[in-house]
Design a protein around this motif. Structure first.
Motif, PDB file in Angstrom:
ATOM      1  N   ASN A 169     -22.151 -29.819  60.679  1.00  0.00           N
ATOM      2  CA  ASN A 169     -21.783 -28.509  61.200  1.00  0.00           C
ATOM      3  C   ASN A 169     -21.877 -28.560  62.721  1.00  0.00           C
ATOM      4  O   ASN A 169     -22.750 -27.953  63.340  1.00  0.00           O
ATOM      5  CB  ASN A 169     -22.708 -27.444  60.609  1.00  0.00           C
ATOM      6  CG  ASN A 169     -22.306 -26.031  60.988  1.00  0.00           C
ATOM      7  OD1 ASN A 169     -21.213 -25.782  61.473  1.00  0.00           O
ATOM      8  ND2 ASN A 169     -23.215 -25.093  60.777  1.00  0.00           N
ATOM      9  N   ILE A 170     -20.975 -29.350  63.303  1.00  0.00           N
ATOM     10  CA  ILE A 170     -20.904 -29.537  64.757  1.00  0.00           C
ATOM     11  C   ILE A 170     -19.450 -29.402  65.162  1.00  0.00           C
ATOM     12  O   ILE A 170     -18.586 -30.061  64.578  1.00  0.00           O
ATOM     13  CB  ILE A 170     -21.418 -30.932  65.182  1.00  0.00           C
ATOM     14  CG1 ILE A 170     -22.892 -31.121  64.838  1.00  0.00           C
ATOM     15  CG2 ILE A 170     -21.192 -31.157  66.671  1.00  0.00           C
ATOM     16  CD1 ILE A 170     -23.410 -32.526  65.120  1.00  0.00           C
ATOM     17  N   GLN A 171     -19.205 -28.556  66.142  1.00  0.00           N
ATOM     18  CA  GLN A 171     -17.850 -28.447  66.666  1.00  0.00           C
ATOM     19  C   GLN A 171     -17.876 -28.341  68.183  1.00  0.00           C
ATOM     20  O   GLN A 171     -18.709 -27.640  68.744  1.00  0.00           O
ATOM     21  CB  GLN A 171     -17.135 -27.221  66.096  1.00  0.00           C
ATOM     22  CG  GLN A 171     -16.825 -27.350  64.614  1.00  0.00           C
ATOM     23  CD  GLN A 171     -15.730 -26.401  64.176  1.00  0.00           C
ATOM     24  OE1 GLN A 171     -14.772 -26.146  64.899  1.00  0.00           O
ATOM     25  NE2 GLN A 171     -15.882 -25.862  62.992  1.00  0.00           N
ATOM     26  N   ILE A 172     -16.965 -29.075  68.806  1.00  0.00           N
ATOM     27  CA  ILE A 172     -16.728 -28.965  70.247  1.00  0.00           C
ATOM     28  C   ILE A 172     -15.302 -28.450  70.366  1.00  0.00           C
ATOM     29  O   ILE A 172     -14.341 -29.196  70.242  1.00  0.00           O
ATOM     30  CB  ILE A 172     -16.900 -30.312  70.957  1.00  0.00           C
ATOM     31  CG1 ILE A 172     -18.271 -30.914  70.669  1.00  0.00           C
ATOM     32  CG2 ILE A 172     -16.705 -30.144  72.461  1.00  0.00           C
ATOM     33  CD1 ILE A 172     -18.453 -32.329  71.189  1.00  0.00           C
ATOM     34  N   GLY A 173     -15.166 -27.155  70.569  1.00  0.00           N
ATOM     35  CA  GLY A 173     -13.880 -26.494  70.440  1.00  0.00           C
ATOM     36  C   GLY A 173     -13.772 -25.995  69.008  1.00  0.00           C
ATOM     37  O   GLY A 173     -13.275 -26.684  68.127  1.00  0.00           O
ATOM     38  N   ARG A 174     -14.299 -24.804  68.751  1.00  0.00           N
ATOM     39  CA  ARG A 174     -14.409 -24.291  67.383  1.00  0.00           C
ATOM     40  C   ARG A 174     -13.028 -23.962  66.828  1.00  0.00           C
ATOM     41  O   ARG A 174     -12.247 -23.228  67.434  1.00  0.00           O
ATOM     42  CB  ARG A 174     -15.303 -23.054  67.366  1.00  0.00           C
ATOM     43  CG  ARG A 174     -15.602 -22.503  65.978  1.00  0.00           C
ATOM     44  CD  ARG A 174     -16.705 -21.466  66.095  1.00  0.00           C
ATOM     45  NE  ARG A 174     -16.860 -20.641  64.901  1.00  0.00           N
ATOM     46  CZ  ARG A 174     -17.587 -20.967  63.839  1.00  0.00           C
ATOM     47  NH1 ARG A 174     -18.233 -22.126  63.829  1.00  0.00           N
ATOM     48  NH2 ARG A 174     -17.692 -20.140  62.819  1.00  0.00           N
TER      49      ARG A 174
END
Length: 390
Positions: free
Chosen positions: A196-201
């Motif tokens: 559950n990791i986002q860079i730019g959701r």
């Protein structure tokens, strides 16, 4: 106030003291909402969360609640780059311009990838107005950075590239893999590893996001808007140059949707700890980054007083934060990155441990965070380690 029954999750009995420390952060340390996770030898040994996800105390912190983690994003991005170093597609000691020729403008052609990742490229800010709509065009922002004249001769000093290092890492990945950091990490890390990791959701993201809150007593004074530090963290005034301004920006869904590979990742503690566990591998599991590559990337490149400051900054390797006075982690051999407000993620390869702590009520800036290190100190005692003073 969160009581013991509101702390949820699991813990191996050997790590019960870490649970006690985490609970104490709510009872004694003023946490509103937080999560902590520890992996050892590839297996989760602690996965806890509790409290409220917003200042109204109406929304519980759930198992999959993510939160803006600020510069913890830099460590995630560095691991993505190092995965390509590990497989031979990037050489840390070649010039960044070898992969990104346009970056050579204004005398930046000789700066190595290693030194650029360690904040020595001399471009901690971009000239001219910046808008949120403009941030959405990652290639255009990278082109603006490449065209920037450095503030000092690259490689001769270091200055914390609070946001611009994200365009360095993301454009480097795009030139090598065809995907930006956000795209590559979704396809190769978040998806396969269920992180559950986002860079730019992305628009289809389902996990709830906690809102970061800055207590008045821990807000920072607004910086002189003309200063290098203010322009760097505010993107020339797009955000107010103080902690509360940065928090408001990272809470904004519009900002969360753009990719700032140095600053705007959203993540939960479990996923961060699992990522760092994967980075070092375990018995029967191939690491994301080879042992030799990781050892080389963790050689100190930048330390001491940064350009334009009169106080010491963090110790940095090739994109990774190494132990220093404010973030000793578990001492020698540790690597990771912290984030404004008190989030921290790191690994300690010799003990096989990875650790992550995320929260939505920021702590006191510029100090060894007492809440986070209440848990880290308990972990050190369990492992029989003594955390040195730097």
């Amino acid at each position: 106030m969160t009581n013991r029954s509101q702390i949820q999750g699991t813990v191996d009995p050997q790590f019960a003291a870490c649970r006690d420390a985490f609970e104490a952060n709510f009872q004694e340390g003023g946490e509103r909402g937080a999560a902590c996770a520890i992996y050892r030898d590839g297996q989760p040994v602690l996965d806890l969360w509790g409290g409220s996800a917003d200042a109204s105390d109406q929304t519980p912190w759930y198992r999959n609640t993510a939160v803006p983690v600020f510069s913890v994003t830099k460590g995630i991005s560095a691991l993505c780059v190092l995965s390509q170093v590990s497989n031979g597609r990037i050489d840390l000691d070649l010039p960044l311009a070898h992969y990104w020729p346009e970056f050579a403008a204004h005398g930046k052609g000789d700066i190595s990838v290693r030194k650029a990742l360690a904040h020595q490229a001399g471009v901690p800010l971009i000239s001219g107005p910046i808008t949120i709509a403009g941030l959405a065009d990652i290639a255009a922002m990278a082109a603006r950075l490449a065209a920037e004249a450095p503030l000092f001769e690259p490689g001769t000093a270091h200055a914390y590239h609070a946001i611009t290092v994200g365009w360095i890492t993301s454009e480097l990945m795009r030139r090598v893999t065809g995907q930006t950091i956000g795209e590559w990490s979704r396809a190769n890390l978040a998806g396969p590893l269920e992180l559950n990791i986002q860079i730019g959701r992305s628009g289809d993201a389902q996990s709830p996001i906690a809102a970061v809150e800055v207590p008045a007593e821990y807000d920072t004074p607004e910086l002189d808007p003309s200063s290098i530090a203010a322009r760097a963290i505010s993107l020339n005034g797009l955000f107010p140059a103080r902690m509360s301004g940065l928090a408001d920006a990272m809470n904004d869904p519009a900002v969360q949707r753009v990719e700032l590979a140095g600053a705007n990742g959203v993540a939960d503690a479990r996923s961060l700890a699992r990522l760092y566990s994967k980075a070092i591998g375990s018995v029967g599991q191939a690491p994301l980054v080879s042992e030799d590559c990781l050892r080389d990337a963790c050689r100190t490149v930048s330390s001491g007083t940064p350009f334009g400051q009169d106080f010491a900054g963090p110790t940095l390797g090739a994109g990774l934060m190494l132990p220093w006075a404010i973030q000793p982690m578990l001492g020698e051999g540790s690597f990771g990155h912290d984030g404004a407000g008190g989030s921290l993620a790191f690994a300690h390869p010799s003990s096989g441990v990875s650790f992550a702590y995320v929260r939505n009520r920021t702590g006191q800036p510029g100090v060894r965070d007492p809440q986070v290190y209440r848990v880290v100190d308990a972990l050190a005692r369990i492992l029989g380690l003594s955390i040195p003073t730097y």
